[in-house]
Motif scaffolding. Structure first.
Motif, short mmCIF file in Angstrom:
data_model
loop_
_atom_site.label_atom_id
_atom_site.label_comp_id
_atom_site.label_asym_id
_atom_site.label_seq_id
_atom_site.Cartn_x
_atom_site.Cartn_y
_atom_site.Cartn_z
N LEU A 192 -18.78 17.03 26.80
CA LEU A 192 -19.98 16.45 26.20
C LEU A 192 -19.72 16.05 24.75
N ALA A 193 -18.88 16.83 24.09
CA ALA A 193 -18.55 16.52 22.69
C ALA A 193 -17.81 15.19 22.57
N TRP A 194 -17.04 14.83 23.59
CA TRP A 194 -16.37 13.52 23.54
C TRP A 194 -17.40 12.39 23.42
N ARG A 195 -18.50 12.52 24.13
CA ARG A 195 -19.52 11.47 24.03
C ARG A 195 -20.12 11.44 22.63
N ASP A 196 -20.43 12.60 22.07
CA ASP A 196 -20.95 12.65 20.71
C ASP A 196 -19.95 12.05 19.73
N TYR A 197 -18.68 12.37 19.92
CA TYR A 197 -17.63 11.83 19.06
C TYR A 197 -17.57 10.31 19.13
N PHE A 198 -17.56 9.78 20.34
CA PHE A 198 -17.49 8.33 20.49
C PHE A 198 -18.71 7.64 19.88
N ASP A 222 -13.97 13.22 9.32
CA ASP A 222 -12.81 12.44 9.73
C ASP A 222 -12.91 12.20 11.23
N LEU A 223 -13.08 10.93 11.61
CA LEU A 223 -13.24 10.58 13.02
C LEU A 223 -12.01 9.87 13.58
N SER A 224 -10.89 9.92 12.87
CA SER A 224 -9.72 9.19 13.31
C SER A 224 -9.13 9.73 14.61
N ARG A 225 -9.39 11.00 14.91
CA ARG A 225 -8.97 11.60 16.17
C ARG A 225 -10.00 12.62 16.59
N PHE A 226 -10.17 12.79 17.91
CA PHE A 226 -11.14 13.75 18.43
C PHE A 226 -10.84 15.16 17.94
N GLY A 246 -22.65 2.25 31.33
CA GLY A 246 -21.82 1.53 30.38
C GLY A 246 -22.45 1.38 29.01
N ASP A 247 -21.75 1.82 27.98
CA ASP A 247 -22.15 1.56 26.60
C ASP A 247 -20.88 1.33 25.80
N PRO A 248 -20.93 0.50 24.75
CA PRO A 248 -19.71 0.16 24.04
C PRO A 248 -18.97 1.37 23.47
N ALA A 249 -19.67 2.43 23.13
CA ALA A 249 -18.99 3.58 22.51
C ALA A 249 -18.03 4.24 23.50
N SER A 250 -18.55 4.85 24.54
CA SER A 250 -17.69 5.55 25.50
C SER A 250 -16.79 4.59 26.25
#
Length: 449
Positions: A107-113, A412-416, A204-208
């Motif tokens: 779920l955190a991956w979605r928040d991150y994206f 820092d969002l350069s990597r998950f 579908g959304d551009p983020a994920s």
């Protein structure tokens, strides 16, 4: 409301088939682009049932299998029918607040994206980093016809494309395999594949979507993602490989070193920098202006009867608009149109199609409203509509989604992994029993879950 600009749309249908038939007539371009309808039902009631049915304890050890206990909540999360924080709370309630549970991480991956998208905006359609391997073929801007028609001769790929068309959903591994095949084996630019997915996916959304395609292409990852038959056969439990006519000599045969040599010319410098992405400052969230009459603009990021906008401005007139410009840009198909329509049925809103600026301004003036309440959005077109309404003199009141995890200051969002190191600390606060829901209401893999 017939005196408003645009076309009024009906929500009252005696059956799902009547709804589908009506929407085919109202959305001819979308129906031509994608005429199939998903068995997945839209709306809050269906979402709550799906949330109640997630198999939290089975998820970690079966999620990689295409037959595994994935949640299939993503269409509802994408459109705000379920908030990500609501799903988080339900998982914590069932796993005893376990921060290390794989579903919380996914779920955190979605928040991150979403946070990355909020920081880079339209750059999400451009390479965020140079690709890490040089392909042996130049990238094309067209998807091969045999792939579009699911006639590649590869049993797995053809089945995945057929499932995408029929359901608007794919397990995340299937998405990665199709994306990898398209980019690395067929030499198609990732942006082309990303647009194709957005036409057919309910979630579908551009983020994920786009950032997952960039992860496959290695323009937002340290290496490209590709796979071999052994990997696919293991995670599909032999469903396709056993009877595939090209088994033993398909495109995916060989170990990873062999495939790398076959697909790529040379590695780029190991010093290729990662993307520099810092969390930005979003729109100011206006405090309620109680003295100014309001209307609610319901958009497709919050189709939730108890979502931020509708729940914060109770009993105010509300409208949803099928924006012609958005429909043109997004190139949606009938599957998504039907899903959205079903979500809207459970909302007490007027529904029209046309130019949002004209319709929204006329709707507000008809109700004597100088204030427009809306849920926050990252969509560029909706942001442009918001700005246009402000230029017309309307006060825009933005209502936020509940945060998945509280994170203050620069990020820092350069990597998950850099995001996750901070997020794990923040999640400890919301994982405490006193901060969780008392009872659950009856996705980089789980982005698609």
């Amino acid at each position: 409301m017939d005196d408003l600009p645009g076309i009024a749309l009906n929500h009252d249908f005696s059956s799902r088939q009547d709804r589908i038939d009506s929407l085919r007539e109202s959305f001819p371009d979308e129906s031509t682009r994608d005429s199939m309808v998903s068995p997945i039902i839209g709306g809050r009631r269906a979402a709550v049932r799906a949330l109640a049915g997630i198999r939290v304890h089975d998820y970690p050890h079966t999620r990689n299998l295409t037959s595994g206990a994935v949640t299939r909540l993503s269409p509802y999360i994408t459109h705000g029918v379920l908030e990500l924080a609501e799903v988080r709370d339900a998982v914590f309630e069932r796993n005893g607040g376990d921060l290390e549970h794989k579903l919380i991480n996914e779920l955190a991956w979605r928040d991150y994206f979403q946070r990355v998208y909020g920081s880079i905006g339209t750059r999400i359609w451009s390479d965020l980093e140079p690709s890490k391997l040089s392909a042996r073929v130049d990238h094309s801007d067209r998807i091969p016809e045999d792939l579009l028609q699911a006639k590649t001769g590869l049993a797995c790929i053809d089945a995945f494309v057929q499932e995408l068309y029929a359901t608007g959903y794919l397990h995340n591994h299937a998405r990665m395999w199709v994306a990898s095949y398209l980019v690395h084996w067929r030499g198609v630019a990732w942006q082309v594949g990303a647009r194709w997915f957005l036409t057919h996916l309910l979630d579908g959304d551009p983020a994920s979507n786009n950032l997952s395609w960039q992860w496959v292409a290695s323009t937002f990852a340290s290496k490209p993602y590709f796979f071999n038959r052994e990997n696919l056969e293991r995670n599909t439990q032999g469903t396709y490989c056993t009877s595939c006519p090209v088994r033993g000599h398909c495109d995916f045969e060989g170990d990873y070193a062999t495939l790398e040599a076959r697909l790529f010319r040379a590695k780029q410098s190991s010093r290729t920098p990662t993307a520099s992405i810092q969390s930005g400052i979003g729109d100011i969230r206006h405090e309620p202006q109680i003295g100014i009459p309001a209307v609610i603009w319901v958009h497709d990021d919050d189709l939730n009867p108890v979502g931020p906008a509708l729940s914060s401005a109770l009993n105010q007139p509300a409208i949803h608009i099928w924006d012609d410009e958005s429909l043109r840009r997004q190139a949606l198909g009938l599957k998504r149109v039907v899903f959205l329509s079903e979500c809207l049925t459970e909302l007490s809103v007027h529904d029209r199609r046309g130019t949002s600026e004209e319709i929204l301004a006329a709707f507000a003036r008809k109700h004597g409203a100088g204030r427009i309440v809306m849920t926050e959005t990252l969509d560029p077109r909706r942001i442009a509509i918001k700005s246009a309404m402000e230029r017309m003199g309307f006060v825009i009141e933005l209502r936020p989604h509940r945060e998945f995890v509280p994170l203050a200051g620069q990020l820092d969002l350069s990597r998950f992994s850099r995001y996750w190191n901070r997020a794990r600390v923040g999640l400890r606060k919301v994982a405490r029993p006193s901060n969780r829901i008392a009872k659950a209401e009856p996705f980089k893999d789980s982005i698609a879950d």
